[in-house]
Design a protein around this motif. Sequence first.
Motif, short mmCIF file in Angstrom:
data_model
loop_
_atom_site.label_atom_id
_atom_site.label_comp_id
_atom_site.label_asym_id
_atom_site.label_seq_id
_atom_site.Cartn_x
_atom_site.Cartn_y
_atom_site.Cartn_z
N LYS A 1 17.99 24.73 5.74
CA LYS A 1 19.31 24.07 5.72
C LYS A 1 19.29 22.86 4.81
CE LYS A 1 20.89 25.60 10.28
NZ LYS A 1 21.31 25.15 11.62
N GLU A 2 18.15 22.15 4.76
CA GLU A 2 18.05 20.96 3.93
C GLU A 2 18.19 21.32 2.45
OE1 GLU A 2 17.80 16.88 3.75
OE2 GLU A 2 17.72 18.09 5.57
N ILE A 3 17.56 22.44 2.05
CA ILE A 3 17.66 22.88 0.66
C ILE A 3 19.09 23.20 0.29
CG2 ILE A 3 17.04 24.77 -0.90
CD1 ILE A 3 14.27 24.79 0.43
N HIS A 4 19.82 23.83 1.25
CA HIS A 4 21.20 24.19 0.94
C HIS A 4 22.09 22.98 0.80
CE1 HIS A 4 21.40 28.55 0.85
NE2 HIS A 4 20.46 28.56 1.79
N LYS A 5 21.64 21.81 1.29
CA LYS A 5 22.44 20.59 1.12
C LYS A 5 22.18 19.92 -0.23
CE LYS A 5 23.00 17.54 4.22
NZ LYS A 5 22.71 16.48 5.20
N THR A 6 21.22 20.46 -1.01
CA THR A 6 20.87 19.85 -2.28
C THR A 6 22.08 19.77 -3.20
OG1 THR A 6 18.59 20.61 -2.12
CG2 THR A 6 19.38 20.04 -4.31
N ASP A 7 22.27 18.59 -3.78
CA ASP A 7 23.35 18.36 -4.74
C ASP A 7 22.91 18.91 -6.10
OD1 ASP A 7 25.27 17.37 -6.46
OD2 ASP A 7 25.44 15.45 -5.41
N TRP A 8 23.77 19.76 -6.69
CA TRP A 8 23.42 20.30 -8.00
C TRP A 8 23.32 19.21 -9.06
CZ3 TRP A 8 21.31 24.68 -9.30
CH2 TRP A 8 21.39 25.75 -8.43
N ASN A 9 23.98 18.08 -8.85
CA ASN A 9 23.82 16.95 -9.77
C ASN A 9 22.38 16.46 -9.79
OD1 ASN A 9 26.48 16.82 -10.68
ND2 ASN A 9 27.13 15.56 -8.96
N TYR B 1 16.44 17.95 -14.40
CA TYR B 1 16.35 18.72 -15.65
C TYR B 1 16.32 17.80 -16.86
CZ TYR B 1 18.04 21.70 -19.48
OH TYR B 1 18.21 22.34 -20.68
N GLN B 2 17.18 16.77 -16.85
CA GLN B 2 17.20 15.82 -17.96
C GLN B 2 15.89 15.05 -18.05
OE1 GLN B 2 19.51 15.38 -20.35
NE2 GLN B 2 20.65 17.12 -19.51
N VAL B 3 15.32 14.69 -16.91
CA VAL B 3 14.03 13.99 -16.92
C VAL B 3 12.95 14.90 -17.52
CG1 VAL B 3 12.21 12.98 -15.47
CG2 VAL B 3 14.62 12.53 -14.96
N ALA B 4 12.95 16.16 -17.11
CA ALA B 4 11.95 17.10 -17.62
C ALA B 4 12.10 17.29 -19.13
CB ALA B 4 12.08 18.44 -16.90
N ALA C 1 20.94 9.42 -21.50
CA ALA C 1 21.68 10.66 -21.76
C ALA C 1 22.76 10.90 -20.73
CB ALA C 1 20.70 11.84 -21.79
N LEU C 2 22.50 10.49 -19.49
CA LEU C 2 23.44 10.73 -18.40
C LEU C 2 24.45 9.60 -18.24
CD1 LEU C 2 20.79 12.03 -15.85
CD2 LEU C 2 22.64 13.41 -16.82
N GLY C 3 24.19 8.44 -18.87
CA GLY C 3 25.09 7.31 -18.76
C GLY C 3 25.02 6.61 -17.42
N VAL C 4 23.81 6.59 -16.81
CA VAL C 4 23.61 5.91 -15.54
C VAL C 4 22.41 4.98 -15.65
CG1 VAL C 4 24.59 7.84 -14.23
CG2 VAL C 4 22.12 7.76 -14.64
N HIS C 5 22.18 4.19 -14.60
CA HIS C 5 21.04 3.27 -14.59
C HIS C 5 19.77 4.06 -14.25
CE1 HIS C 5 18.49 -0.16 -13.46
NE2 HIS C 5 19.31 -0.87 -14.23
N HIS C 6 18.63 3.62 -14.81
CA HIS C 6 17.39 4.38 -14.58
C HIS C 6 16.99 4.38 -13.11
CE1 HIS C 6 15.37 0.42 -14.65
NE2 HIS C 6 14.40 1.03 -13.99
N SER C 7 17.40 3.36 -12.36
CA SER C 7 17.09 3.33 -10.93
C SER C 7 17.81 4.45 -10.19
CB SER C 7 17.46 1.97 -10.33
OG SER C 7 18.85 1.74 -10.43
N VAL D 1 18.46 7.41 -11.51
CA VAL D 1 17.69 8.62 -11.82
C VAL D 1 16.46 8.69 -10.93
CG1 VAL D 1 16.41 9.84 -13.61
CG2 VAL D 1 18.53 8.64 -14.19
N LEU D 2 15.74 7.56 -10.78
CA LEU D 2 14.54 7.53 -9.94
C LEU D 2 14.88 7.90 -8.50
CD1 LEU D 2 11.57 6.83 -9.40
CD2 LEU D 2 12.28 4.44 -9.14
N ARG D 3 15.94 7.31 -7.98
CA ARG D 3 16.32 7.57 -6.59
C ARG D 3 16.70 9.03 -6.37
NH1 ARG D 3 21.26 7.54 -4.46
NH2 ARG D 3 22.14 6.50 -6.28
N ARG D 4 17.45 9.61 -7.31
CA ARG D 4 17.91 11.00 -7.13
C ARG D 4 16.75 11.99 -7.27
NH1 ARG D 4 23.66 11.01 -7.73
NH2 ARG D 4 23.61 13.24 -7.26
#
Length: 306
Positions: free
Chosen positions: A5-13, A19-22, A33-39, A41-44
């Motif tokens: 159930k936890e996996i199904h709650k995963t946000d596609w964002n 993917y962008q990090v990789a 690239a995403l227009g957000v703060h690096h913190s 990205v780390l948290r997500r």
Amino acid sequence: MSAHKEIHKTDWNDIHIAYQVAMRGTLTAAAEALGVHHSTVLRRVNLLEQRLGTKLFHRHARGYVPTEAGLLLTQAAENTQNNFDRLLGQLQSTDSQLTGTLVITSVNSLSDYLIPLLAEFCQLYPQIKLEYAAESRVLKLEHGEAHVGIRPGKKPSNPDYVVQHLAKLAVSLYGNAQYVARNGLMQGLEDHQQHRFISTIAPFTMVTYMRWMNETLSAEQIAMRVSDFTAFMPAIRAGFGIAPLNCWQARGDNSLRPLLNPPAEWQYDLWLTTHGDMHRATKVQAFTQFLKKRFAEDEAVLLGKP
């Protein structure tokens, strides 16, 4: 709550962020690239790893390197992105109105010829807004970067493209009137020793006439080097020497003189490309039919015939 159930709650964002990090190797590059703060990205990324119960990246001082699980996620995300891009192309192709934006891509050296034709097309179809992307990079039609490509050289081989032969173009060596009066004409390509040439800084070995210059001329014969073909015309006019030009470029310019008939081996092909999903869209068909008609009318000029 179960792991399933936890996996199904995963946000596609979160998957897109990972993917962008990789792809980019660092949190900072992905954040830009995403227009957000690096913190963010780390948290997500950390949250995604917690939800999946696996490590997606090896953390190093120089950046993030995908684990085996990270590589699996990256491949799936890339496939998803490609499928999404294809869906957008298919949705766009359903447009049956002669309105909206049409993106044309070609190379800089053809701009002087193409832009007046684009102006003619806009007069015929004023509700279609054109964008013209002239660059050496081949834009990906399958990703919606352009709707129509006009490309010289080898026939494009992408199986998803509709490729049509648009024209053959002739090239010859030109100098200004004063240069030709002083140095004379050429009897053929072998008759080059008494001439000074304008060449390019990069070799451009994929182009037949540039390969001839690179392989045939001595360093002493090169009077000037320029960054790309668009600088040949002003350098010829300034009297630096002679250089290859498309025959259509010299039409109507009384300051230029051809030094020999266009060599048959210097002719090259021009290809008209559309993606299969967009090929039958009304605005694409209107443009490609217009372009083929105008190129056919200009065949003699393009081949350097009187």
